[in-house]
Design an enzyme around this catalytic site. Structure first.
Site, short mmCIF file in Angstrom:
data_model
loop_
_atom_site.label_atom_id
_atom_site.label_comp_id
_atom_site.label_asym_id
_atom_site.label_seq_id
_atom_site.Cartn_x
_atom_site.Cartn_y
_atom_site.Cartn_z
N PRO A 25 0.94 -1.03 -0.02
CA PRO A 25 -0.05 0.03 -0.02
C PRO A 25 0.89 1.36 -0.07
CG PRO A 25 0.12 -0.86 2.22
CD PRO A 25 0.97 -1.81 1.17
N CYS A 117 2.85 3.68 9.74
CA CYS A 117 2.90 4.75 9.11
C CYS A 117 3.59 5.67 9.90
CB CYS A 117 1.70 5.31 8.88
SG CYS A 117 1.73 6.92 7.97
N ASN A 218 9.41 -7.22 3.76
CA ASN A 218 9.17 -5.93 3.11
C ASN A 218 10.31 -4.99 3.26
OD1 ASN A 218 7.36 -2.68 3.72
ND2 ASN A 218 7.67 -3.86 1.47
N GLY A 219 10.70 -4.24 2.23
CA GLY A 219 11.57 -3.00 2.24
C GLY A 219 12.73 -3.19 1.47
N ARG A 243 8.33 0.61 -3.53
CA ARG A 243 8.85 1.56 -4.40
C ARG A 243 9.65 0.69 -5.66
NH1 ARG A 243 12.39 4.14 -0.19
NH2 ARG A 243 12.23 1.82 0.53
C1 LIG Z 1 4.92 7.34 -0.55
C2 LIG Z 1 4.61 6.15 0.40
C3 LIG Z 1 3.31 5.82 0.98
C4 LIG Z 1 2.91 4.73 1.62
N1 LIG Z 1 1.80 4.65 2.20
C5 LIG Z 1 1.51 3.44 2.88
C6 LIG Z 1 0.35 3.07 3.35
O1 LIG Z 1 -0.78 3.79 3.07
N2 LIG Z 1 0.12 2.05 4.12
C7 LIG Z 1 1.24 1.18 4.68
O2 LIG Z 1 0.94 0.36 5.35
N3 LIG Z 1 2.62 1.41 3.95
C8 LIG Z 1 2.57 2.72 3.15
N4 LIG Z 1 3.91 2.98 2.84
C9 LIG Z 1 4.96 1.93 3.18
C10 LIG Z 1 4.93 0.88 1.98
O3 LIG Z 1 3.80 0.10 2.05
C11 LIG Z 1 6.35 -0.05 2.37
O4 LIG Z 1 6.31 -0.61 3.65
C12 LIG Z 1 7.57 0.78 2.41
O5 LIG Z 1 7.65 1.66 1.32
C13 LIG Z 1 8.86 -0.24 2.33
O6 LIG Z 1 8.79 -1.06 1.28
P1 LIG Z 1 9.57 -0.57 -0.29
O7 LIG Z 1 11.17 -0.39 -0.05
O8 LIG Z 1 9.42 -1.91 -1.02
O9 LIG Z 1 9.11 0.39 -0.86
C14 LIG Z 1 4.22 3.98 1.92
C15 LIG Z 1 5.34 4.18 1.71
C16 LIG Z 1 5.50 5.41 0.68
C17 LIG Z 1 7.01 5.74 0.20
#
Ligand SMILES: Cc1cc2nc3c(=O)[nH]c(=O)nc-3n(C[C@H](O)[C@H](O)[C@H](O)COP(=O)(O)O)c2cc1C
Length: 344
Positions: A25, A117, A218-219, A243
């Protein structure tokens, strides 16, 4: 509880076990149109909506439908048939329960709770990652939602490794499981670490070893190598891409192709990525104000530019453009390298 490295047993997972891939998300970025586009080619197994923020009242159906237009079909899936889970963010157990029931009545088939969040405003009002400071409250919130929907809907949770530090990581994970969560996604950083690398995938492994529900890593999964490392260090068969899936919309299908054939396809080329952005604009231009469409395109392109020099050039050329038609013209021009719009 605290840990030391001697307690860590790194599981080398069998990468031929395909595992599942979730689409993370992302508030303000991954909306229904993005979910549609990113699930058109095979790879993603489930998606999650942007969070629906719950304070102290039961929200009207239109709020749920705005976050999850897929509910209108009666079976929340993307057009390619990939399930869409609805995410709630809040801390008040009664309000969360009331909104869980509302979501159920609107046709939600899975509810995810956001305890990750990092936004200051959200944390000040005790939502998102601030719940990681108190595993008991986290458990109560999950149990309230689980109690409200019973076993009709699976309730899942998404956490970070902690708020300021990782001392409560395992306690929070256990609290989610004890409250009735059927799956836990762990973003491998604390709230205070924001999005700064590295992601501590080995910490997800520590959590996984103590839980009986599926744990999803995740991450910072941007490449095939990251996928392999995240799976190996966490021992989790399942991962969630955020991302990385925006930066390369073909990442999930490249992972699948690699697993199926052993062949490593190169990352998606800029013209294909630009095409995805054009498709996004075509889907949104009659729904959102044009300036919002431009803002969303820039946000998506911003995620692409870090690892793609052509995307970076295009972003640089278009970053001050605010009119949708001009933006789209620039985007189209960027698909042919010698385009005049990008030589300025
Ligand atoms: C712009 C943005 C918005 C996000 N919004 C949410 C959200 O609505 N709910 C949530 O659980 N995580 C949210 N996240 C966190 C992501 O779901 C994810 O956990 C985080 O980006 C790490 O994963 P990644 O490195 O694959 O991006 C958000 C992250 C970003 C960068």
């Amino acid at each position: 509880m605290d840990y030391n490295d001697a307690m860590v047993e790194v599981d080398v997972v069998n990468l031929l076990h395909s595992g599942r891939i979730g689409l993370a998300p992302m508030e303000g970025v991954i909306d229904a149109a993005t979910r549609d586009l990113l699930t058109r080619s095979a790879g993603i197994d489930w998606t999650v909506t942007e969070f629906v923020r719950v304070v102290d009242t039961r929200l009207p159906p239109r709020v749920f439908l705005r976050h999850c237009p897929e509910l209108a079909s009666g079976d929340p899936r993307t057009p390619s048939g990939i399930p869409v889970h609805l995410q709630l963010l809040g801390s008040d157990p009664a309000a969360l329960a009331a909104n869980a029931r509302q979501a159920l009545s609107l046709g939600a088939t899975s509810l995810d709770l956001n305890f990750g969040c990092p936004a200051k405003l959200v944390n000040r009002h005790d939502g998102g990652a601030s719940m990681l400071r108190d595993p008991h409250r986290l458990r109560t919130a999950v149990a309230a939602v689980h109690g409200a929907v019973g076993d009709t809907l699976p309730v899942t949770a998404k956490i970070r490794l902690g708020f300021a530090d990782r001392r409560l990581a395992l306690d929070c994970a256990r609290a989610a499981e004890d409250g009735g969560a059927r799956q836990l996604v762990v973003h491998a950083r604390t709230r205070n670490e924001g999005y700064r690398p590295p992601a501590h995938w080995e910490w997800i492994g520590r959590i996984r070893q103590h839980l009986s529900i599926p744990v999803v890593a995740n991450g910072d999964i941007w490449t095939l190598e990251d996928y392999w490392k995240a799976r190996t260090l966490s021992g989790c068969p399942d991962v969630m891409l955020g991302r990385g899936a925006l930066a390369d919309p073909g990442l999930a299908s490249r992972i699948r192709h690699w697993q199926a054939t052993g062949e490593r396809r190169p990352s998606t080329g800029w013209p294909t990525k630009a095409e995805t952005l054009l498709d996004y604009a075509a889907m949104q231009r009659n729904i959102l104000p044009q300036k919002v469409v431009v803002a969303r395109l820039k946000q998506w392109m911003n995620h692409m530019r870090g690892r793609d020099s052509e995307a970076a050039r295009c972003f640089q050329a278009l970053r001050r453009v605010t009119e949708l038609e001009d933006f789209l013209a620039g985007l189209r021009a960027s698909m042919t390298p010698e385009a005049p719009a990008l030589t300025a």
